[in-house]
Design a protein around this motif. Structure first.
Motif, PDB file in Angstrom:
ATOM      1  N   TYR A 109       0.835  -1.211   0.000  1.00 29.37           N
ATOM      2  CA  TYR A 109       0.000   0.000   0.000  1.00 29.37           C
ATOM      3  C   TYR A 109       0.869   1.260   0.000  1.00 29.37           C
ATOM      4  O   TYR A 109       0.614   2.198  -0.734  1.00 29.37           O
ATOM      5  N   PHE A 110       1.856   1.303   0.874  1.00 29.34           N
ATOM      6  CA  PHE A 110       2.718   2.491   1.017  1.00 29.34           C
ATOM      7  C   PHE A 110       3.946   2.290   0.129  1.00 29.34           C
ATOM      8  O   PHE A 110       4.883   1.585   0.494  1.00 29.34           O
ATOM      9  N   LEU A 111       3.921   2.910  -1.037  1.00 28.66           N
ATOM     10  CA  LEU A 111       4.983   2.715  -2.021  1.00 28.66           C
ATOM     11  C   LEU A 111       6.132   3.692  -1.763  1.00 28.66           C
ATOM     12  O   LEU A 111       5.894   4.878  -1.502  1.00 28.66           O
ATOM     13  N   PHE A 112       7.347   3.172  -1.874  1.00 30.10           N
ATOM     14  CA  PHE A 112       8.513   4.060  -1.741  1.00 30.10           C
ATOM     15  C   PHE A 112       8.767   4.731  -3.083  1.00 30.10           C
ATOM     16  O   PHE A 112       9.729   4.446  -3.783  1.00 30.10           O
ATOM     17  N   LYS A 113       7.849   5.619  -3.409  1.00 33.44           N
ATOM     18  CA  LYS A 113       7.903   6.310  -4.688  1.00 33.44           C
ATOM     19  C   LYS A 113       7.524   7.760  -4.433  1.00 33.44           C
ATOM     20  O   LYS A 113       6.502   8.035  -3.793  1.00 33.44           O
ATOM     21  N   ASP A 114       8.358   8.681  -4.901  1.00 33.78           N
ATOM     22  CA  ASP A 114       8.087  10.109  -4.686  1.00 33.78           C
ATOM     23  C   ASP A 114       7.283  10.653  -5.859  1.00 33.78           C
ATOM     24  O   ASP A 114       7.615  10.392  -7.016  1.00 33.78           O
ATOM     25  N   THR A 115       6.222  11.403  -5.550  1.00 32.66           N
ATOM     26  CA  THR A 115       5.371  11.955  -6.609  1.00 32.66           C
ATOM     27  C   THR A 115       5.173  13.455  -6.402  1.00 32.66           C
ATOM     28  O   THR A 115       5.446  13.998  -5.327  1.00 32.66           O
ATOM     29  N   ASP A 116       4.690  14.108  -7.446  1.00 30.71           N
ATOM     30  CA  ASP A 116       4.610  15.573  -7.479  1.00 30.71           C
ATOM     31  C   ASP A 116       3.612  16.121  -6.445  1.00 30.71           C
ATOM     32  O   ASP A 116       2.694  15.429  -6.027  1.00 30.71           O
ATOM     33  N   PRO A 117       3.790  17.395  -6.082  1.00 31.56           N
ATOM     34  CA  PRO A 117       2.879  18.011  -5.104  1.00 31.56           C
ATOM     35  C   PRO A 117       1.435  18.063  -5.615  1.00 31.56           C
ATOM     36  O   PRO A 117       1.200  18.228  -6.808  1.00 31.56           O
ATOM     37  N   ILE A 118       0.503  17.935  -4.701  1.00 28.71           N
ATOM     38  CA  ILE A 118      -0.899  18.206  -5.024  1.00 28.71           C
ATOM     39  C   ILE A 118      -1.424  19.270  -4.063  1.00 28.71           C
ATOM     40  O   ILE A 118      -0.817  19.545  -3.024  1.00 28.71           O
ATOM     41  N   LEU A 119      -2.551  19.834  -4.477  1.00 31.10           N
ATOM     42  CA  LEU A 119      -3.227  20.796  -3.601  1.00 31.10           C
ATOM     43  C   LEU A 119      -4.249  20.042  -2.769  1.00 31.10           C
ATOM     44  O   LEU A 119      -5.176  19.445  -3.303  1.00 31.10           O
ATOM     45  N   ASP A 120      -4.045  20.064  -1.462  1.00 25.26           N
ATOM     46  CA  ASP A 120      -4.961  19.396  -0.546  1.00 25.26           C
ATOM     47  C   ASP A 120      -4.889  20.162   0.774  1.00 25.26           C
ATOM     48  O   ASP A 120      -4.104  21.113   0.909  1.00 25.26           O
ATOM     49  N   ASP A 121      -5.673  19.737   1.750  1.00 29.43           N
ATOM     50  CA  ASP A 121      -5.716  20.489   3.011  1.00 29.43           C
ATOM     51  C   ASP A 121      -4.344  20.658   3.662  1.00 29.43           C
ATOM     52  O   ASP A 121      -4.134  21.598   4.438  1.00 29.43           O
ATOM     53  N   HIS A 122      -3.407  19.779   3.356  1.00 32.98           N
ATOM     54  CA  HIS A 122      -2.085  19.882   3.999  1.00 32.98           C
ATOM     55  C   HIS A 122      -1.324  21.136   3.550  1.00 32.98           C
ATOM     56  O   HIS A 122      -0.422  21.582   4.263  1.00 32.98           O
TER      57      HIS A 122
END
Ligand code: ZN
Length: 342
Positions: A272-285
């Motif tokens: 489930y938790f992949l060691f893969k970095d992905t681009d930023p998204i807009l979310d509450d964080h």
């Protein structure tokens, strides 16, 4: 959560450091799990209970602001958090959406061990997007959607964490206080990818997404709220969900990303938790980070390809048929284990 075009535009305008341009493929496998020290074992996260909380929210109907189902579900969430023994506050607010609707929103803030100096925040949004604008079936385009994963599942995992903590005798309590903060009106935003035929009445005046977290970031409850870090849950209920290491999380809370992903690996949840970095998204964080809480977003990201979101995102297929307690178990147990090892 939103598609990448407005998100990247907004983040660039806000002079966030982008590590990848939108035409680039997300970076692959940039990190590996690290070996564990001896860990404290957290109490078991009950996935059947989390599933039931998801189903209960969906059964109210779409939790769209200003609708009776929204008010009823908000009352339900408040009642459950109180029942679990947390200290609960409600933060009502008014806002205007991109289509000019004046909405009555409500953030819900629940504290476990409110006296504890060290704190961890669990964030989620509890509202439902009003329209399935990413629907592929033309007959269902822009119809109401259930938001089973996008909305209900994350609030449900947060509820089950709260219930589990509330059940523990004092000697089994974690060393940190935990705040469950449920934001409203995350999902009534303008999507340039699917809604270019509509006018964004908020253009130039602010972000149309994340209205509840934006309000909270400017008017924190509790006042002067501080936490060591926050974990945002969003779309954490779908069968075969995948969670990648998202750009804004890495920029603001890389050590927490490492802690969560390593913990998941130790618990056997690396599928489930992949060691893969992905681009930023807009979310509450984005807003909780701006408010001074270094926050990690755990959200469902396709394991490969160039899409940012799974096919059910903002579509009518986001209903109970895609919900799998196993995914919620992986997320809920990992978060509890992280909390218990503080
Ligand atoms: Zn959404």
């Amino acid at each position: 959560m939103k598609n990448f075009l407005p998100r990247l535009a907004l983040l660039a305008a806000a002079t966030f450091l982008l590590t990848a341009c939108p035409s680039e493929k997300p970076a692959e496998n940039t990190s590996q799990p690290s070996a564990s020290a001896d860990q404290v074992k957290a109490p078991a996260f009950n996935a059947d209970s989390a599933y039931a909380y998801t189903a209960k929210q969906v059964a109210f109907g779409p939790r769209v602001p200003n609708k009776p189902a929204h008010v009823a579900c908000g009352n339900y969430l408040v009642a459950k958090l109180k029942q679990f023994g947390l200290s609960v506050r409600e933060q009502p607010f008014q806002a205007m959406t991109f289509d000019g609707t004046q909405i009555q929103g409500r953030n819900i803030i629940a504290q476990y061990q409110p006296q504890a100096a060290r704190r961890v925040a669990i964030f989620a949004h509890w509202d439902t997007r009003p329209f399935a604008d990413n629907e592929q079936d033309k007959a269902k385009l822009n119809k109401p959607m259930d938001g089973a994963s996008d909305g209900a599942s994350a609030a449900a995992v947060a509820l089950e964490i709260a219930r589990t903590l509330g059940l523990q005798p004092e000697k089994m309590a974690p060393n940190v206080g935990v705040d469950v903060i449920l934001f409203d009106a995350e999902d009534w935003g303008y999507d340039t990818g699917t809604q270019s035929n509509l006018k964004n009445q908020l253009e130039g005046s602010g972000d149309s997404w994340c209205l509840g977290s934006q309000y909270w970031a400017k008017n924190k409850v509790p006042a002067n709220y501080k936490a060591e870090y926050g974990i945002l849950l969003d779309m954490v209920g779908a069968k075969d969900g995948h969670f990648t290491r998202e750009g804004t999380s890495l920029q603001n809370a890389r050590s927490v990303v490492d802690k969560i992903w390593n913990t998941a690996a130790q618990l056997g949840y690396s599928n489930y938790f992949l060691f893969k970095d992905t681009d930023p998204i807009l979310d509450d964080h984005v807003y909780t980070n701006q408010a001074g809480v270094p926050t990690v977003d755990i959200y469902d990201h396709p394991p490969y390809g160039t899409e940012f979101f799974p096919a059910y995102h903002h579509a009518t297929s986001d209903n109970m048929s895609i919900i799998d307690p196993k995914t919620m178990k992986a997320v809920g147990q990992t978060v509890l284990q992280v909390i218990y090892n503080e």
